[in-house]
Scaffold this motif. Structure first.
Motif, PDB file in Angstrom:
ATOM      1  N   LEU A 128      33.025  18.072  77.611  1.00  0.00           N
ATOM      2  CA  LEU A 128      33.457  16.792  77.061  1.00  0.00           C
ATOM      3  C   LEU A 128      32.406  15.755  77.444  1.00  0.00           C
ATOM      4  CD1 LEU A 128      35.803  15.330  75.611  1.00  0.00           C
ATOM      5  CD2 LEU A 128      36.742  14.845  77.865  1.00  0.00           C
ATOM      6  N   PHE A 129      31.812  15.119  76.433  1.00  0.00           N
ATOM      7  CA  PHE A 129      30.802  14.085  76.659  1.00  0.00           C
ATOM      8  C   PHE A 129      31.448  12.715  76.559  1.00  0.00           C
ATOM      9  CE2 PHE A 129      28.371  17.704  75.084  1.00  0.00           C
ATOM     10  CZ  PHE A 129      27.382  17.782  76.057  1.00  0.00           C
ATOM     11  N   ILE A 130      31.047  11.820  77.436  1.00  0.00           N
ATOM     12  CA  ILE A 130      31.548  10.449  77.462  1.00  0.00           C
ATOM     13  C   ILE A 130      30.355   9.519  77.338  1.00  0.00           C
ATOM     14  CG2 ILE A 130      32.752   8.696  78.835  1.00  0.00           C
ATOM     15  CD1 ILE A 130      33.388  12.016  80.060  1.00  0.00           C
ATOM     16  N   LYS A 131      30.444   8.574  76.402  1.00  0.00           N
ATOM     17  CA  LYS A 131      29.402   7.563  76.257  1.00  0.00           C
ATOM     18  C   LYS A 131      29.997   6.212  76.641  1.00  0.00           C
ATOM     19  CE  LYS A 131      27.069  10.067  72.612  1.00  0.00           C
ATOM     20  NZ  LYS A 131      26.802  10.136  71.178  1.00  0.00           N
ATOM     21  N   ARG A 132      29.289   5.533  77.550  1.00  0.00           N
ATOM     22  CA  ARG A 132      29.746   4.227  78.040  1.00  0.00           C
ATOM     23  C   ARG A 132      28.511   3.399  78.390  1.00  0.00           C
ATOM     24  NH1 ARG A 132      32.605   4.886  83.496  1.00  0.00           N
ATOM     25  NH2 ARG A 132      34.180   5.890  82.232  1.00  0.00           N
ATOM     26  N   ASP A 133      28.441   2.192  77.852  1.00  0.00           N
ATOM     27  CA  ASP A 133      27.340   1.274  78.178  1.00  0.00           C
ATOM     28  C   ASP A 133      25.978   1.951  78.049  1.00  0.00           C
ATOM     29  OD1 ASP A 133      29.220  -0.703  78.787  1.00  0.00           O
ATOM     30  OD2 ASP A 133      29.334  -0.066  80.884  1.00  0.00           O
ATOM     31  N   ASN A 134      25.741   2.619  76.930  1.00  0.00           N
ATOM     32  CA  ASN A 134      24.469   3.295  76.643  1.00  0.00           C
ATOM     33  C   ASN A 134      24.121   4.401  77.638  1.00  0.00           C
ATOM     34  OD1 ASN A 134      23.923   1.729  74.315  1.00  0.00           O
ATOM     35  ND2 ASN A 134      23.216   0.066  75.631  1.00  0.00           N
ATOM     36  N   GLN A 135      25.116   4.902  78.367  1.00  0.00           N
ATOM     37  CA  GLN A 135      24.914   6.030  79.269  1.00  0.00           C
ATOM     38  C   GLN A 135      25.792   7.181  78.800  1.00  0.00           C
ATOM     39  OE1 GLN A 135      25.834   4.094  83.119  1.00  0.00           O
ATOM     40  NE2 GLN A 135      23.750   4.685  83.678  1.00  0.00           N
ATOM     41  N   LYS A 136      25.361   8.397  79.094  1.00  0.00           N
ATOM     42  CA  LYS A 136      26.109   9.585  78.696  1.00  0.00           C
ATOM     43  C   LYS A 136      26.506  10.367  79.942  1.00  0.00           C
ATOM     44  CE  LYS A 136      25.924  12.996  75.027  1.00  0.00           C
ATOM     45  NZ  LYS A 136      25.086  13.586  73.969  1.00  0.00           N
ATOM     46  N   PHE A 137      27.777  10.755  80.008  1.00  0.00           N
ATOM     47  CA  PHE A 137      28.333  11.518  81.123  1.00  0.00           C
ATOM     48  C   PHE A 137      28.978  12.771  80.557  1.00  0.00           C
ATOM     49  CE2 PHE A 137      28.698   6.952  81.826  1.00  0.00           C
ATOM     50  CZ  PHE A 137      28.019   6.784  83.023  1.00  0.00           C
ATOM     51  N   HIS A 138      29.280  13.737  81.415  1.00  0.00           N
ATOM     52  CA  HIS A 138      29.955  14.937  80.914  1.00  0.00           C
ATOM     53  C   HIS A 138      30.821  15.582  81.990  1.00  0.00           C
ATOM     54  CE1 HIS A 138      26.418  16.668  82.889  1.00  0.00           C
ATOM     55  NE2 HIS A 138      27.110  17.792  82.984  1.00  0.00           N
ATOM     56  N   PHE A 139      31.848  16.282  81.516  1.00  0.00           N
ATOM     57  CA  PHE A 139      32.758  17.065  82.342  1.00  0.00           C
ATOM     58  C   PHE A 139      32.960  18.417  81.672  1.00  0.00           C
ATOM     59  CE2 PHE A 139      33.711  12.835  83.719  1.00  0.00           C
ATOM     60  CZ  PHE A 139      34.167  12.941  85.013  1.00  0.00           C
ATOM     61  N   LEU A 140      33.094  19.465  82.472  1.00  0.00           N
ATOM     62  CA  LEU A 140      33.501  20.761  81.956  1.00  0.00           C
ATOM     63  C   LEU A 140      35.021  20.808  82.048  1.00  0.00           C
ATOM     64  CD1 LEU A 140      30.933  23.235  83.567  1.00  0.00           C
ATOM     65  CD2 LEU A 140      30.816  22.076  81.358  1.00  0.00           C
ATOM     66  N   ILE A 141      35.669  20.960  80.929  1.00  0.00           N
ATOM     67  CA  ILE A 141      37.129  20.889  80.882  1.00  0.00           C
ATOM     68  C   ILE A 141      37.747  21.995  81.742  1.00  0.00           C
ATOM     69  CG2 ILE A 141      39.153  21.043  79.377  1.00  0.00           C
ATOM     70  CD1 ILE A 141      37.353  19.803  77.171  1.00  0.00           C
ATOM     71  N   GLY A 142      38.623  21.585  82.647  1.00  0.00           N
ATOM     72  CA  GLY A 142      39.322  22.524  83.518  1.00  0.00           C
ATOM     73  C   GLY A 142      38.547  22.934  84.754  1.00  0.00           C
ATOM     74  N   ASP A 143      37.313  22.457  84.899  1.00  0.00           N
ATOM     75  CA  ASP A 143      36.487  22.826  86.052  1.00  0.00           C
ATOM     76  C   ASP A 143      36.615  21.743  87.120  1.00  0.00           C
ATOM     77  OD1 ASP A 143      34.520  23.531  87.896  1.00  0.00           O
ATOM     78  OD2 ASP A 143      33.135  24.218  86.349  1.00  0.00           O
ATOM     79  N   VAL A 144      37.233  22.077  88.237  1.00  0.00           N
ATOM     80  CA  VAL A 144      37.423  21.097  89.310  1.00  0.00           C
ATOM     81  C   VAL A 144      36.376  21.243  90.410  1.00  0.00           C
ATOM     82  CG1 VAL A 144      39.880  20.777  88.872  1.00  0.00           C
ATOM     83  CG2 VAL A 144      39.129  22.543  90.481  1.00  0.00           C
ATOM     84  N   LEU A 145      35.407  22.136  90.207  1.00  0.00           N
ATOM     85  CA  LEU A 145      34.361  22.351  91.209  1.00  0.00           C
ATOM     86  C   LEU A 145      32.963  22.024  90.677  1.00  0.00           C
ATOM     87  CD1 LEU A 145      35.634  25.739  92.659  1.00  0.00           C
ATOM     88  CD2 LEU A 145      35.824  23.473  93.698  1.00  0.00           C
ATOM     89  N   TYR A 146      32.865  21.449  89.488  1.00  0.00           N
ATOM     90  CA  TYR A 146      31.568  21.200  88.862  1.00  0.00           C
ATOM     91  C   TYR A 146      30.716  20.271  89.736  1.00  0.00           C
ATOM     92  CZ  TYR A 146      28.198  20.404  85.120  1.00  0.00           C
ATOM     93  OH  TYR A 146      27.052  20.334  84.367  1.00  0.00           O
ATOM     94  N   ASN A 147      29.523  20.725  90.070  1.00  0.00           N
ATOM     95  CA  ASN A 147      28.573  20.011  90.934  1.00  0.00           C
ATOM     96  C   ASN A 147      29.098  19.804  92.351  1.00  0.00           C
ATOM     97  OD1 ASN A 147      26.471  19.792  89.023  1.00  0.00           O
ATOM     98  ND2 ASN A 147      27.508  18.068  88.073  1.00  0.00           N
ATOM     99  N   SER A 148      30.066  20.608  92.755  1.00  0.00           N
ATOM    100  CA  SER A 148      30.582  20.549  94.123  1.00  0.00           C
ATOM    101  C   SER A 148      29.577  21.200  95.062  1.00  0.00           C
ATOM    102  CB  SER A 148      31.916  21.279  94.214  1.00  0.00           C
ATOM    103  OG  SER A 148      32.334  21.379  95.549  1.00  0.00           O
ATOM    104  N   LYS A 149      29.483  20.662  96.238  1.00  0.00           N
ATOM    105  CA  LYS A 149      28.578  21.225  97.246  1.00  0.00           C
ATOM    106  C   LYS A 149      29.318  22.176  98.186  1.00  0.00           C
ATOM    107  CE  LYS A 149      25.418  18.486  95.624  1.00  0.00           C
ATOM    108  NZ  LYS A 149      25.624  18.460  94.208  1.00  0.00           N
ATOM    109  N   THR A 150      30.626  22.358  97.964  1.00  0.00           N
ATOM    110  CA  THR A 150      31.414  23.264  98.802  1.00  0.00           C
ATOM    111  C   THR A 150      31.700  24.544  98.035  1.00  0.00           C
ATOM    112  OG1 THR A 150      33.500  22.334  98.058  1.00  0.00           O
ATOM    113  CG2 THR A 150      32.502  21.340 100.001  1.00  0.00           C
ATOM    114  N   GLY A 151      31.928  25.606  98.737  1.00  0.00           N
ATOM    115  CA  GLY A 151      32.227  26.883  98.101  1.00  0.00           C
ATOM    116  C   GLY A 151      30.955  27.626  97.731  1.00  0.00           C
TER     117      GLY A 151
END
Length: 137
Positions: free
Chosen positions: A92-115
């Motif tokens: 899922l891509f989010i655009k806000r104030d000329n910036q783009k963000f993203h999330f992987l749907i259902g992933d609660v560990l994305y870019n986590s430093k643990t595990g």
């Protein structure tokens, strides 16, 4: 306001919210989405969004991206954000104030430093959006 009036108001809002949550459409792998958030709610780990020019809420599985100061998607999203999800994608891509963000749907560990990498990969492959039956093969 009397106690009975306040209690009645709580019941009414609870019924209204419950209806939103019960009648929402889950975002699945095949679902393409494009639009601006008009309203959003969170309930029991899910995020519910209403896009402009739509009358039904979409349900997003709990998702986090630890690259952001607000990693939980329900806390990250704002009214007015532009959302985009392509068909046959879990992103899922989010655009806000000329910036783009993203999330992987259902992933609660994305870019986590643990595990461990293995645990994170195992978890990622167990998400509902990935395991449900789909025409996107």
């Amino acid at each position: 306001m009397t106690l009975i009036g306040f209690a009645s108001l709580l019941v009414w809002f609870g019924h209204l919210s419950f209806g939103i949550f019960q009648n929402s459409k889950p975002i699945i792998f095949e679902t393409p989405i494009t639009g601006v958030i008009n309203d959003l709610n969170q309930y029991k780990g899910f995020t519910y969004i209403l896009l402009e020019h739509e009358n039904e809420y979409w349900k997003i599985d709990g998702s986090k991206n630890y690259d952001y100061s607000e990693p939980f998607i329900a806390d990250f999203l704002l009214k007015g954000d532009f959302l985009e999800k392509n068909k046959c994608s879990d992103t899922l891509f989010i655009k806000r104030d000329n910036q783009k963000f993203h999330f992987l749907i259902g992933d609660v560990l994305y870019n986590s430093k643990t595990g461990s990498k293995e645990f994170i990969e195992y978890w990622r492959n167990q998400r509902r959006i990935i395991t449900e039956k789909s025409d996107c093969k």
